[in-house]
Motif scaffolding. Sequence first.
Motif, PDB file in Angstrom:
ATOM      1  N   MET A   1     -76.417   2.336 -50.886  1.00  0.00           N
ATOM      2  CA  MET A   1     -76.544   3.382 -51.903  1.00  0.00           C
ATOM      3  C   MET A   1     -75.472   3.171 -52.976  1.00  0.00           C
ATOM      4  O   MET A   1     -74.381   2.693 -52.683  1.00  0.00           O
ATOM      5  CB  MET A   1     -76.390   4.765 -51.247  1.00  0.00           C
ATOM      6  CG  MET A   1     -76.757   5.917 -52.178  1.00  0.00           C
ATOM      7  SD  MET A   1     -76.636   7.537 -51.368  1.00  0.00           S
ATOM      8  CE  MET A   1     -78.116   7.504 -50.369  1.00  0.00           C
ATOM      9  N   LEU A   2     -75.799   3.518 -54.220  1.00  0.00           N
ATOM     10  CA  LEU A   2     -74.821   3.415 -55.295  1.00  0.00           C
ATOM     11  C   LEU A   2     -75.047   4.523 -56.311  1.00  0.00           C
ATOM     12  O   LEU A   2     -76.138   5.122 -56.383  1.00  0.00           O
ATOM     13  CB  LEU A   2     -74.881   2.048 -55.967  1.00  0.00           C
ATOM     14  CG  LEU A   2     -76.121   1.692 -56.774  1.00  0.00           C
ATOM     15  CD1 LEU A   2     -75.759   0.626 -57.800  1.00  0.00           C
ATOM     16  CD2 LEU A   2     -77.227   1.166 -55.875  1.00  0.00           C
ATOM     17  N   ILE A   3     -74.018   4.793 -57.111  1.00  0.00           N
ATOM     18  CA  ILE A   3     -74.057   5.850 -58.115  1.00  0.00           C
ATOM     19  C   ILE A   3     -74.525   5.245 -59.434  1.00  0.00           C
ATOM     20  O   ILE A   3     -73.919   4.295 -59.937  1.00  0.00           O
ATOM     21  CB  ILE A   3     -72.680   6.502 -58.269  1.00  0.00           C
ATOM     22  CG1 ILE A   3     -72.248   7.136 -56.947  1.00  0.00           C
ATOM     23  CG2 ILE A   3     -72.694   7.551 -59.371  1.00  0.00           C
ATOM     24  CD1 ILE A   3     -70.814   7.615 -56.922  1.00  0.00           C
ATOM     25  N   THR A   4     -75.607   5.775 -59.997  1.00  0.00           N
ATOM     26  CA  THR A   4     -76.174   5.205 -61.221  1.00  0.00           C
ATOM     27  C   THR A   4     -75.856   6.018 -62.475  1.00  0.00           C
ATOM     28  O   THR A   4     -76.013   5.515 -63.588  1.00  0.00           O
ATOM     29  CB  THR A   4     -77.705   5.084 -61.098  1.00  0.00           C
ATOM     30  OG1 THR A   4     -78.268   6.389 -60.864  1.00  0.00           O
ATOM     31  CG2 THR A   4     -78.070   4.172 -59.927  1.00  0.00           C
ATOM     32  N   ARG A   5     -75.423   7.267 -62.291  1.00  0.00           N
ATOM     33  CA  ARG A   5     -75.095   8.110 -63.448  1.00  0.00           C
ATOM     34  C   ARG A   5     -74.020   9.099 -63.051  1.00  0.00           C
ATOM     35  O   ARG A   5     -74.024   9.626 -61.933  1.00  0.00           O
ATOM     36  CB  ARG A   5     -76.331   8.868 -63.940  1.00  0.00           C
ATOM     37  CG  ARG A   5     -76.105   9.695 -65.216  1.00  0.00           C
ATOM     38  CD  ARG A   5     -77.365  10.467 -65.594  1.00  0.00           C
ATOM     39  NE  ARG A   5     -77.652  11.515 -64.623  1.00  0.00           N
ATOM     40  CZ  ARG A   5     -77.240  12.785 -64.733  1.00  0.00           C
ATOM     41  NH1 ARG A   5     -76.522  13.168 -65.771  1.00  0.00           N
ATOM     42  NH2 ARG A   5     -77.563  13.666 -63.808  1.00  0.00           N
ATOM     43  N   ALA A  86     -78.903   5.895 -56.192  1.00  0.00           N
ATOM     44  CA  ALA A  86     -80.055   5.046 -55.901  1.00  0.00           C
ATOM     45  C   ALA A  86     -79.822   4.325 -54.583  1.00  0.00           C
ATOM     46  O   ALA A  86     -78.670   4.132 -54.159  1.00  0.00           O
ATOM     47  CB  ALA A  86     -80.285   4.039 -57.022  1.00  0.00           C
ATOM     48  N   ASP A  87     -80.894   3.899 -53.961  1.00  0.00           N
ATOM     49  CA  ASP A  87     -80.783   3.216 -52.672  1.00  0.00           C
ATOM     50  C   ASP A  87     -80.305   1.778 -52.819  1.00  0.00           C
ATOM     51  O   ASP A  87     -79.674   1.228 -51.923  1.00  0.00           O
ATOM     52  CB  ASP A  87     -82.130   3.230 -51.941  1.00  0.00           C
ATOM     53  CG  ASP A  87     -82.494   4.624 -51.450  1.00  0.00           C
ATOM     54  OD1 ASP A  87     -81.570   5.402 -51.163  1.00  0.00           O
ATOM     55  OD2 ASP A  87     -83.692   4.929 -51.368  1.00  0.00           O
ATOM     56  N   LYS A  88     -80.607   1.145 -53.959  1.00  0.00           N
ATOM     57  CA  LYS A  88     -80.199  -0.244 -54.152  1.00  0.00           C
ATOM     58  C   LYS A  88     -80.107  -0.563 -55.634  1.00  0.00           C
ATOM     59  O   LYS A  88     -80.532   0.232 -56.490  1.00  0.00           O
ATOM     60  CB  LYS A  88     -81.168  -1.198 -53.458  1.00  0.00           C
ATOM     61  CG  LYS A  88     -82.611  -1.072 -53.890  1.00  0.00           C
ATOM     62  CD  LYS A  88     -83.506  -1.995 -53.081  1.00  0.00           C
ATOM     63  CE  LYS A  88     -84.964  -1.855 -53.493  1.00  0.00           C
ATOM     64  NZ  LYS A  88     -85.850  -2.765 -52.709  1.00  0.00           N
TER      65      LYS A  88
END
Length: 385
Positions: A1-5, A86-88
Amino acid sequence: MLITRLKLQNWRNFKKIEVDLRDRVFVIGPNASGKSNLLDVFRFLRDVAKPKGGGLQRAVEARGGMTKLRCLLARRGDVLIEVDLADKVDAPATWRYCLAFSSEGKGKQRVVVREERVEDLRTGTVLLDRPNNPEDQADPERLTETSLEQVNANKEFREIAQFFGALTYLHLVPQLLKHTELGAAALLEGDPFGQSFLERIAKTQDRTRDARLKKIESALKACVPNMRDLKFSRDDATGTPHLEALYEHWRPDAGWQREDQFSDGTLRLLGIMWSLLDGDSLLLLEEPELSLNESIVRQIPPLLWQMQRKAKHRRQVFVTTHSEALLEHSSVDPRDVLRLEPSPEGTRVAPATAQEIALVEAGYNVAEAMVRKAPQGQLDQLSIF
């Protein structure tokens, strides 16, 4: 998981910002512009999400209370943090988490939740909307805690809490690792300065630990060519964990050294590499260029990229830096860089402009295209003679 915004309101230096994020983020800007404060947003969410010894009240208290958290330009108003996850890499966001809080304004002046919202962006479903629910309306005391920190309340979005709780922050101080007596009485929660770095290595399964040290040794040879046979050991008398390596010189097998004899730069590189290999959660690196010469600093971005690509789950990495050398490598994309710019309305976050992206595409590196040096007149103010 990562932070996109990331969206912030009234957080420390930042009165109001909203910015898109990638899997590698380099944060640049002048002193006191808010680089560390930007990373602290994610550490704050980690501290809130901790099921043991964490929570909203503890996270705010650890930072000196609301008066030190709220932006000085905001005399009133809630502190708001909103993130999309997001998951990836390169996938659409799947979750949105929003938290707004402030002092209750009376009595004990506790911190209370003004808004906590969780959306499943895949289905458009709102899983949590506080305080607009019957439970909070009936018992306002509940608003002193977030649902994120409560395992009985975050069941439908627990993976968000687990993601925040697993975050790693590293600003390794080699002296604390070499001289454990300096920090023995003041080990900070979360071990941000690497005081327990050797204990983390010791707790890793033997096979995994040996494989990681072998990878690190291979990478270190480019920076410390006379070092080989990096290994983990324990003191026979005390059981204290150590790292050892053989430094080649004219006497065969006579150059064994422990971590207290390693250079500061070698220890910082060891900490960075181990952290990259240890897990797949968000990793925050504060000024990794410290104690390293420029030729080695230039190799940090490709090292990050290689280890991200080889990992089973590519982890997101945030890096703060003052170093132009760190931004010179061709693997650094201008869209990876966030430039902080102080202004009378609070610090702004400036992504790469179209012109800067075009300059990099034309052959300039990111340092040449994006880093703006302070005018000499400002630097002259440092003189006291």
